[in-house]
Design an enzyme around this catalytic site. Structure first.
Site, short mmCIF file in Angstrom:
data_model
loop_
_atom_site.label_atom_id
_atom_site.label_comp_id
_atom_site.label_asym_id
_atom_site.label_seq_id
_atom_site.Cartn_x
_atom_site.Cartn_y
_atom_site.Cartn_z
N ARG A 84 0.83 -1.21 0.00
CA ARG A 84 0.00 0.00 0.00
C ARG A 84 0.87 1.27 0.00
O ARG A 84 1.02 1.92 -1.02
CB ARG A 84 -0.95 -0.03 1.21
CG ARG A 84 -2.18 0.84 1.05
CD ARG A 84 -1.96 2.34 1.24
NE ARG A 84 -1.41 2.67 2.56
CZ ARG A 84 -0.95 3.89 2.86
NH1 ARG A 84 -0.97 4.87 1.97
NH2 ARG A 84 -0.44 4.13 4.06
N CYS B 71 9.16 9.58 -1.40
CA CYS B 71 8.60 10.75 -0.72
C CYS B 71 8.05 11.70 -1.78
O CYS B 71 8.82 12.20 -2.60
CB CYS B 71 9.67 11.42 0.12
SG CYS B 71 9.07 12.86 1.01
#
Lengths: 303, 303
Positions: free
Chosen positions: B16, B240
């Site tokens: 996920r 990120c």
């Protein structure tokens, strides 16, 4: 966290341990790197090593590098020496600090310099005596202090035993080197504890590699014990000769950032250091492993 | 180190949180990854998120992924849900555990889901009630708990305040999410301490990113406080969104390795997990940031 020191000395080892594990870099670039690092506020720089050019071709130009550096009198520059011949070269070149290495792992020492550790210790006694005769400080680095790529486990009593002998020979400080990044916080806690029991008044430095992701955790573990001297390499320059593509030394900017988070003073300007890390990246021509170099400190906000 | 737990539960979030921050991957590969992870001994896997396909196209096939997975009854699979609509989808799909997120940073919450945190909390109260009506556990993840990429500092009282409200609404556990890797050991110590003071009996999980090199140090800090639930992503899968090229979640294999060094049991077979990390690397088609994946554990010796 009560033992966390107010101030930590970081020794920048990128020009030596970093570049030693990178493809060879032109002499002028090495000089430029050392001079750029001197602008960051770092207090100590390991500038070169006087090893035999056949053993480490990356350091063959050590004399030229050091001769070319415009030195900052506020910085302690040091040289790594493998033996008395190297020590004499470093003393002749005017270094006031040298480091000499012995590996706590018999196999690693034999493979690296074809000597048993106890033979190395005899040579180290001579190096220390010669350094002191010239008013030069000598640190003994005990390599593979947290594990050996050939032997695996290296007993703590063996590591501390070598450190004790070095202290008996007059070593000014001891550095435990995690040569291939096999350290972890519990190992740091145990080894530092044993060393302090054996040599309570001797200055201790820790040299970590971030090969297995534990670098900053190890630094934090040392810090919690009051250790106030650590080695680091700008950008995480360098690598691990035993694992292609793996990281070597902890990145200096990550160490400075972590220490800032603890409120620990290093004297280093993080923004300037990040610029030098970018410069180091250009010098070696590939991406360096430092995460902080990619993401910036937490103060660098998104728009 | 007296509070270090004997056993830690790692929740594998690669399928996920990892894949959400990678270029889209075929459904069959996602299924294969979840099934491979189930063979490692991991106890919890965050399998999918039921977010709107426009918001997160990488998770558009969540229903197909979950329908395709051959489930291991010994593993707790969970789904992340953004709101009540997502929660109903997860409940219909048979999940026994769901997670819902609120960002402690007002700006981050507004930018992510166009709601103020207090509006999110109202929706979360409904999600928890609906989950409990179906005998499903609901964890509330407080994101940007250690800092926000837009606002920088996020006051600890704001983070703990949201957690307390979630607990009052019946949350089964709280997870503090270091969404963009802005955590550090002192911040972990402070936030966990404040949460424990406010909610001493509530299960707490920590979700770290290794964006700035502090991931394993943060895990070690949580561990020293007795925290026994951590999220991690195989291979360090993910990234990120605020720093191109930077790392995201801590790598599960680095977490397992570090925990082994502490003598903490995870139930995970590290060698198998490293094979899955290699598989994950092939799925996304680029090198993953995990250092342990490159170097192997300390037991992998050189010849």
């Amino acid at each position: 966290m009560s033992d966390v020191p107010a101030r930590v000395v970081l020794r920048e080892v990128g020009p030596r341990d970093g570049l030693q594990n990178e493809p060879p870099v032109p002499t002028a670039q090495k000089i430029a790197l050392i001079e750029a690092l001197a602008q960051t506020g770092v207090g100590e720089i390991e500038a070169v090593s006087y090893t035999h050019p056949r053993a480490i071709p990356q350091m063959a130009d050590a004399a030229d590098v050091w001769a070319g550096v415009t030195r900052d009198p506020s910085i302690s520059y040091s040289a790594l020496v493998p033996n008395l011949v190297g020590a004499r070269r470093a003393l002749d070149a005017g270094f006031a600090d040298i480091e000499v290495v012995v590996s706590a792992s018999r196999t690693h020492n034999l493979r690296n310099i074809n000597r048993a550790p106890e033979e190395s210790m005899e040579a180290i006694a001579e190096v220390i005596a010669t350094a002191h005769a010239h008013d030069v400080r000598c640190q003994v680095i005990v390599a593979t202090a947290f594990g050996c790529p050939y032997e695996g486990e290296v007993p703590e009593e063996q590591v501390v035993g070598l450190a004790e002998r070095a202290v008996a020979f007059g070593a000014d400080s001891i550095c435990f080197g995690d040569t291939t990044g096999m350290g972890s916080p519990p190992r740091v806690t145990r080894l530092v504890g044993r060393f302090r029991d054996a040599c309570p008044d001797v200055a201790l430095a820790l040299h970590f590699h971030d090969t297995r992701g534990t670098g900053m955790a190890n630094l934090a573990a040392g810090l919690a014990l009051g250790v106030d001297r650590f080695d680091a390499s700008v950008g995480g320059l360098g690598g691990c000769p035993y694992a292609p593509g793996a990281s070597g030394n902890i990145a200096t900017e990550e160490a400075v950032y972590l220490l800032q988070e603890y409120g620990v003073e290093t004297g280093i300007d993080l923004d300037r250091l990040l610029e030098v890390a970018e410069f180091a990246q250009r010098i070696v021509g590939h991406e360096l492993p430092s995460g902080l170099l990619k993401a910036g400190p937490r103060t660098r906000l998104a728009r």
